[in-house]
Structures are given as C-alpha cells and as structure tokens.
Design an enzyme around this catalytic site. Structure first.
Site, mmCIF file in Angstrom:
data_model
loop_
_atom_site.group_PDB
_atom_site.id
_atom_site.type_symbol
_atom_site.label_atom_id
_atom_site.label_comp_id
_atom_site.label_asym_id
_atom_site.label_seq_id
_atom_site.Cartn_x
_atom_site.Cartn_y
_atom_site.Cartn_z
ATOM 1 N N SER A 1 26.722 33.716 24.595
ATOM 2 C CA SER A 1 26.580 32.551 24.470
ATOM 3 C C SER A 1 26.633 31.756 24.220
ATOM 4 O O SER A 1 27.112 31.848 23.295
ATOM 5 C CB SER A 1 24.624 32.975 23.828
ATOM 6 N N GLU B 1 50.335 48.362 22.106
ATOM 7 C CA GLU B 1 50.594 48.495 20.617
ATOM 8 C C GLU B 1 51.604 49.968 19.740
ATOM 9 O O GLU B 1 49.967 50.404 19.507
ATOM 10 C CB GLU B 1 50.666 46.976 19.374
ATOM 11 N N ARG C 1 42.672 41.310 20.419
ATOM 12 C CA ARG C 1 42.946 42.306 20.503
ATOM 13 C C ARG C 1 43.707 42.607 22.021
ATOM 14 O O ARG C 1 43.358 42.187 22.453
ATOM 15 C CB ARG C 1 42.224 43.675 20.139
ATOM 16 N N HIS D 1 51.296 42.071 15.193
ATOM 17 C CA HIS D 1 49.877 43.208 14.735
ATOM 18 C C HIS D 1 49.535 41.933 13.123
ATOM 19 O O HIS D 1 49.032 43.423 12.079
ATOM 20 C CB HIS D 1 49.285 44.239 14.722
ATOM 21 N N PHE D 2 50.217 41.447 12.575
ATOM 22 C CA PHE D 2 50.171 40.828 11.234
ATOM 23 C C PHE D 2 49.365 39.803 10.531
ATOM 24 O O PHE D 2 49.549 38.974 9.644
ATOM 25 C CB PHE D 2 51.451 40.768 10.576
#
Lengths: 332, 332
Positions: A193, A278, A249, A296-297
């Site tokens: 929204s 991953e 993600r 992913h760090f």
C-alpha cells in the site's frame, strides 16, 4: 552470619538453527554463561527425539535463520514453549499463525540489520554499475601494464541521477532510499500500500515501476504474495539497460527467467546476495562479468552480530522476568 | 541566384594524449566532423618534429591525462597557442605557471567527474568493509555449498556510524561527504584551509585527522604539498582497524609504507583506484583479500564521457568565437 541461599538454576533455552552468532565463540559463551542452553545439533539423537527427551519443560526457543520451518510438527513437541526469539529479520521460516494460536510470543531481529543490508545493496549496485570486481580482477591478474583499460572493458554506467525502484519500502527499503537520494537518484517504490510518510512516487503495479526505472532493488519480505513477484514480464519492463539488485530472498525473483535475461543481455546486470536455491548457484551466473554474487552475508558484520546478541539476550531476559519483549513481531 | 561563398575551413585543434574519450569512435568522429584534428600519435614522426612541421599556426590544444608533462619544452614548439583544454580534473601534468606566463588560457574537466569519482570512492569503501569482491569470488568458485560462509571469512565491518576523514574537501570530497552522511557516518576533513561553507570538523593536521577516524578517503589534488602527504606516521595514526581509500592520485600516499602496513595488518584494508607507479602494481597488493584495486577508471562512465566530450567541444567553440571559456582553470 546469614544462611547462603543457593542461586536459582539458570533458565533453559532451546536453540534451533543454530544462529550465525553462535559461530563466534564469545557470543555462544555469553549465552552459556547466562542460560542452560540446549543444543540439539551437538547430539547424535534425531531432533524430534531430542526435543521429546530434553525439551518438555523448555519455555524459550531461539530460532536461527538456518532452521528451515518452525511449524506445528516441531511446536507439538514443545508443550511448555512461551516464546520464540528469531535471530533474523525475515520470518518466512516461522509459522506465525500457529505460534499465535498456541499463545507463543515471537520476537525477531526487527530493524537491527537494516543499515547493514542497505549498505550491501548500495555496494552491490555500485559494484555492478562501475564493474569494481571485474576491475579488481583485471588489476590483480597483472595485465594492466600490457592491456589498456579502455580496450578491456566497455565503459561503466553512472549511478547519479538514475531512476531507482524499490520493491518493498519497509525498514530496509527506506534505508536504501535514504542512501541513494544522496547519490541524486530519483526514488520510487512498490509495496502493498502507499505510504503516507514518504513523498516517493508509489506504483501499485511492480511491472509499471520496472518500466519507469533504470534500477530495481528488491527489499520486500518473502511470502505467498511476493514469491516470484519478479516475473519475466517485470524483467522485460526493466529492459536491456536495467539492473536488478536482490538483498531480500532469492525466491522473490523467478530465477530461471533472470538467468536467461542476463545471459541474453535482455537486462544489463545483477547484484545478488540471495539465490532461489542457495547455496546452489546456477553455473551460468558464475560466468557473467555483469553479475556480482555474495553468499547471503548482508548481515554478517561484527557490529550487527554484537547488537543481535544483545537483543536476543534482552528478549529472553524480558520473557523470563515477565516484561514486554524488546522486539516483538507486530501483528500483520 | 546568389554566388556560393565557400565555408571557412574548420579550425585546427592539436590533440596530445590522446584522451580516453577518443577510444570511443563516435566521440573521435564528433571532433573530426567539427575541427581539423592533428593527431601526432598517428604519425611515425617524433612528437617535437611533428609539432614543428604541422603545428606552427595551431591555436588550440586538447591535452589528455595520459600526456605526462605539458611544460615549456612542448609549449616552445607551439608559438600560436591560445588555449589548452585539459580533459582531466587533475592538473598535476600541466605547468599552469608557464601557460599563464605565455598568456595561454587553460580549461579543464572541472567538476564534471566529481559524482562518478565519489560514487567509486563509496563503492570501493563498501567493497573493502563488506568484502564484496571476496564474497563474489567465493560464490563463483562454486564452494558455497560445501564450505560455510562463516567458516570461510572473518565477519565484515559495518559502515554506518563510522568516523570518516576526508583529505581534500574540494568538489569530489564534498560529493563523498554528502553520500556518506546518508550512511550516518560522521564526517571530518583536512584541507589547506578551513571551509566556512561546511559544518564538518576541520583538522589542520592530517595525522590528527587519521587518529580520530576509522576511514580515510583521499580526495585532494596532487602537488608539491600533497606528494606523500600520507606518511608512515599518518597510517600509524589511522591504526589497525583503519581503512584507506584513494581515488585521487597514487603519489599522495607513500605506497611503500602502505604496502607494508597492509601486509603486516597494521591497517585493516584499502581500496585504491590509483597507484604510485601505475599501471605497475606491487605484487604484494595482489595477494591481499582486504585490498580492492581498480585500474584508475573512476571517470570511465558512458555518461561522463558524453558530458566531457560536450564540455571540451564547448570550450573550443567558445575560444574560437572569442567567448568566455565554459570551465576555465581558476586562479590558484
């Protein structure tokens, strides 16, 4: 002389995951000093059996991001549970409805990681546009003296004044926006929204946002509505000069399509801290110079680990002394 | 029917360097269409002989950053010269005093590159602190599925709230400051004199600035006063958690000392777009994971090349039509 009363035993805390902060021995020790910590990953016994044997009276659970799914199957085996402290900001691995139904309170990392994640988003973006990792490889390989820079690279792309579309203007998205405003970028956004607190242009349709932007930065939570939100059509709208950054993600982007668009030059580049499956990486991505990948760090800094540690301990202390949690999960 | 008057021949422009923009064929063509361009690098004749033969009447010179030194030796051979248009923002290769003495006007790239250079400074900084190039190598090498991220790296360093010292608060330094304020960094600076236009803390001593900062970003011009300004003592003051970024000129840092400090872990990392004897790179730097190098390409973006091209042509047009130059070099 008064009689010595033995101190009460430390409260018991079950840890599932285990969270990244436990890789730092000092932080694990901080928990061990304060609580009786159940660590099922150190036991040869299968998890559910471990819980049934050791965790029938456990009231507090710390759940790391590596624990795939906390739902009724696990919760059924923890009848005394009163609180779950999640060490991540994303809650896609926690069945919140099930926790609510059972009267289990949930705390999480809240906005503690937002500056770090936003910093990495900007870092990946500059890296992709300005070819920093490629430049570093060029210089370190020793060929700068024999090969001209100009002949070795296409010219890079300027960041200033680019149109940046932020998908998900929560805490992280707002930190990204604040940073990129200082680079004179024009910010607009898509979210569930329109936010009254910001003056950035709102798009209810993510495809329309992509069509009007040079850069798309994915900052939203992963849920049923955002799974594969970035479809082939959105990438097409972003276009061949467009760049996409994902620090949220992996599954928010249709990765199979993304790989194909990158391979065929139908978008210009990508910076990805997260991938759909991953740690498995599509080999095609590894060969592309216009793709910068990180494992992913986004939250792996000394400072954030220290802050998270304090927050998790603070939430547990609050729970055990019947005080309000420091960072409760808000009602959706 | 009126008689056709032949158009005047296009004005003659000598190019030395040649500038980076000429690597883009479209931009070279733009000059060729508008001027009669003398290109000594295409001639087998030695430079000074070429000038004596072809450039006795040449009034305008475009000087690329690759031309090592424009001084009286060259100027003696260009008796008609009225203007030098430098395609760089740095003027350390131009003998300005000699130009002034001869009444030759000088124009330069001015602030046209400042946003790009500042963007790269921030990109290198995030890259060093957050280990992006190392992370990219880790993921692309395919070992993410078999090796934990936590086990493979020390934790990274947060950027937010760091104390940043800017050496040289000119146009580039101010662009860097503006960007890093949005990351909640605390900015202070060293320059020849305190600036009344900013509220950042001023240090007249660069060593004291380094002692009070986590990060030092070199943004000043190279001249006799700034050559090896960053000494062993300054690096010592910055300390083992300190990071240094250089997007200015290599010789501002005592490079031999820098290499040793990095090797011995006496500072934490460096991001360097420039080196003292570039393109020659100390091999020790190539082996260090906490050092990110780029091949002096801070201004190499499509957009800046286009803007520079327009500015150079604009300055030449102004000169030939007796108008004020668009970007004259200011009196020091």
């Amino acid at each position: 002389m008064s009689e010595q009363v033995p101190p009460p035993p430390p409260p018991e805390v079950l840890v599932l995951g285990p969270p990244g902060i436990f890789r730092t021995k000092n932080y694990e020790k901080l928990f061990d000093d304060r609580f009786r910590v159940l660590k099922p990953w150190q036991s040869p016994v299968p998890l559910f059996q471990f819980l049934q044997t050791h965790a029938q009276n456990t009231r507090a659970l710390v759940c790391g991001g590596g624990f795939k799914h906390l739902g009724s199957e696990t919760l059924d085996r923890l009848p005394s549970l009163g609180v779950v402290v999640v060490t991540a900001a994303g809650l896609n691995h926690i069945d919140l409805q099930e926790c609510r139904r059972r009267g289990i309170a949930v705390a999480y990392a809240s906005t503690i990681f937002s500056p770090d994640v936003a910093d990495l988003a900007v870092g990946l973006l500059i890296d992709v546009l300005r070819r920093i990792t490629a430049g570093n490889r060029f210089v370190k390989s020793g060929i700068w003296p024999v090969k001209s820079v100009e002949g070795s690279y296409p010219l890079a792309t300027k960041l200033s004044h680019k149109r940046v579309g932020i998908v998900g203007l929560g805490s992280i998205g707002q930190e990204v926006a604040k940073r990129l405003e200082a680079f004179d970028c024009k910010i607009s956004y898509h979210s569930r929204s329109k936010k009254s607190s910001v003056s950035y242009q709102f798009y209810s349709d993510v495809r329309e946002l992509a069509a009007d932007c040079d850069i798309l930065i994915i900052c939203c939570a992963l849920n049923d509505q955002t799974n594969h939100l970035i479809t082939k059509e959105v990438l097409e709208a972003l276009g061949k000069h467009g760049v996409i950054i994902n620090i949220a993600r992996g599954a928010i982007i249709d990765q199979k399509e993304l790989v194909q668009f990158l391979q065929e030059g139908r978008i210009a580049g990508a910076g990805l801290d997260v991938l759909e499956n991953e740690p498995y990486v599509p080999p095609e991505l590894c060969e592309l110079n216009n793709v910068v990948l990180s494992p992913h760090f986004a939250v792996y800094t000394e400072e954030s680990f220290r802050d998270l540690c304090e927050l998790v301990v603070g939430n547990l202390d609050a729970f055990f002394s019947n005080q309000p949690l420091l960072s409760p999960v808000l009602k959706e």
